[in-house]
Design a protein around this motif. Structure first.
Motif, mmCIF file in Angstrom:
data_model
loop_
_atom_site.group_PDB
_atom_site.id
_atom_site.type_symbol
_atom_site.label_atom_id
_atom_site.label_comp_id
_atom_site.label_asym_id
_atom_site.label_seq_id
_atom_site.Cartn_x
_atom_site.Cartn_y
_atom_site.Cartn_z
ATOM 1 N N ALA A 70 0.834 -1.203 0.000
ATOM 2 C CA ALA A 70 0.000 0.000 0.000
ATOM 3 C C ALA A 70 0.871 1.256 0.000
ATOM 4 N N ARG A 71 1.932 1.240 0.788
ATOM 5 C CA ARG A 71 2.837 2.384 0.843
ATOM 6 C C ARG A 71 3.527 2.585 -0.507
ATOM 7 N N MET A 117 -1.580 3.866 -2.076
ATOM 8 C CA MET A 117 -3.025 3.638 -1.985
ATOM 9 C C MET A 117 -3.385 3.189 -0.583
ATOM 10 N N SER A 118 -4.675 3.162 -0.327
ATOM 11 C CA SER A 118 -5.138 2.747 0.994
ATOM 12 C C SER A 118 -4.935 1.252 1.194
ATOM 13 N N ARG A 119 -4.793 0.854 2.453
ATOM 14 C CA ARG A 119 -4.615 -0.556 2.758
ATOM 15 C C ARG A 119 -5.840 -1.371 2.351
ATOM 16 N N ALA A 120 -7.015 -0.762 2.470
ATOM 17 C CA ALA A 120 -8.243 -1.475 2.107
ATOM 18 C C ALA A 120 -8.257 -1.807 0.621
ATOM 19 N N THR A 121 -7.915 -0.817 -0.216
ATOM 20 C CA THR A 121 -7.905 -1.044 -1.664
ATOM 21 C C THR A 121 -6.899 -2.122 -2.031
ATOM 22 N N SER A 162 -5.760 -4.488 -0.135
ATOM 23 C CA SER A 162 -6.242 -5.768 0.363
ATOM 24 C C SER A 162 -7.276 -6.370 -0.583
ATOM 25 N N THR A 186 -6.079 0.762 -11.366
ATOM 26 C CA THR A 186 -5.729 0.663 -9.950
ATOM 27 C C THR A 186 -5.229 -0.738 -9.615
#
Length: 344
Positions: free
Chosen positions: A30-31, A35-39, A41, A56
């Motif tokens: 994610a880092r 992007m967000s960790r949710a996306t 995941s 994405t």
């Protein structure tokens, strides 16, 4: 622009160096992707019901590839309630090419379904199976012998629902209905078809093969009973020409004319014993090893498509995982056939 690219490269290299010291996680991805960790995941776990733009998705996958990310199996097991492992529990038999072909083909079929095959040789009296269920949390389990009531209960407590074979037969070491009965039965059918009415079964003298040999002999006995013939004479035959000749002498006294050998090696020992006695009897082996065609005389034998059996078992396990009731009665029809040569 060049400074920005250099900065991103430095960040990626730093993350890669860190990954060499610890496992790369979805947080790292994610880092790296920004992007967000949710996306991340959702993408890495291929979560259904999420509308993720393809651009994405590719950005996340490329970041994961750069970092060398691989899914963490224990975490995936916690999410799904099971692992992607299928466990084959093998008895403590000598592991030859027949079993290797079976396992290789089963592994291939299961891999196509996204599952990994793990084998475990289970020595008699070993109580480690319960620990095995706990540590692996397999999706499905297959045994080359029926499981005991205690083993079945430990699997039930571990949440393993896809287990084959179903039958609980305490004291039995071999799931004979799967393949061994078919080998002995086909041997007997062939010899009876050639006019032999008094058969003998040559059992191996390897202790680990005792149950397997007797299960094959039971296949011979079943066919003899169906034909209205007496049960076969059972004798253990060492891999020694002189010892085999002594056993042949006792068979002669019992009127035996056809011999179902446990495998080709036992059959070759019998042929050596027959040559030593200057006699001949009809002998049929099993496995069709390369030496069978060069024997004197060339050995008639039952060839086993163990790879096809492995695929059959794997497909049955996949059916069980879908909640279906797979049929594991004997071999698939094409898996066994007689290779006719001159010894019988």
């Amino acid at each position: 622009m060049a400074e920005e690219k250099a900065k991103r490269r430095a960040v990626a290299e730093s993350a890669a160096r860190g990954a060499a010291k610890r496992r790369v996680t979805s947080v790292d991805v994610a880092r790296e992707a920004g992007m967000s960790r949710a996306t991340v995941s959702y993408v890495l776990n291929n979560t259904p019901g999420q509308s993720i733009p393809e651009s994405t998705r590719q950005r996340v996958l490329q970041a994961a590839e750069r970092l060398g990310y691989t899914p963490y199996a224990p975490a995936r097991t916690l999410r799904s309630g099971r692992s992607d492992v299928v466990l084959f529990v093998l008895p403590d038999w000598p592991q030859g090419p027949t079993m290797a072909d079976l396992v290789d083909r089963a592994a291939h079929v299961l891999a196509e379904a996204g599952l990994t095959l793990v084998t475990h040789v289970h020595a008699a009296g070993d109580d480690g199976l319960a620990r095995l269920w706990t540590s692996l949390t397999p999706a499905a389990v297959f045994g080359m012998r029926p499981f005991s009531a205690v083993e079945l209960e430990s699997m039930r407590r571990a949440g393993i629902s896809a287990v084959l074979p179903y039958t609980d037969q305490p004291g039995e070491d071999v799931g004979g209905s799967l393949w061994v009965l078919g080998v002995g039965g086909l041997q007997a059918q062939y010899l009876i078809g050639k006019g032999h009415t008094r058969l003998a079964c040559a059992l191996p003298d390897e202790p680990r093969l005792t149950a397997l040999g007797r299960a094959r002999a039971e296949g011979v006995a079943l066919v003899c009973a169906e034909a209205g013939l007496p049960r076969p004479v059972l004798s253990t035959v060492p891999l020694d020409a002189e010892a085999a000749a002594e056993v042949i002498g006792t068979w002669r006294g019992a009127g035996v004319t056809g011999i179902c050998a446990y495998n080709d090696e036992v059959a070759l020992a019998l042929q050596a014993g027959l040559r030593a006695r200057g006699e001949s009897l009809a002998v049929i082996g099993a496995d069709d090893i390369p030496a069978a065609r060069f024997a004197v005389p060339p050995l008639t034998t039952v060839a086993q498509d163990s790879g096809e059996l492995g695929a059959h078992i794997a497909r049955a396990l996949l059916d069980a995982l879908q909640g279906e009731q797979p049929d594991l009665e004997t071999f698939p029809g094409a898996a066994l056939h007689v290779v006719e040569r001159e010894s019988a």
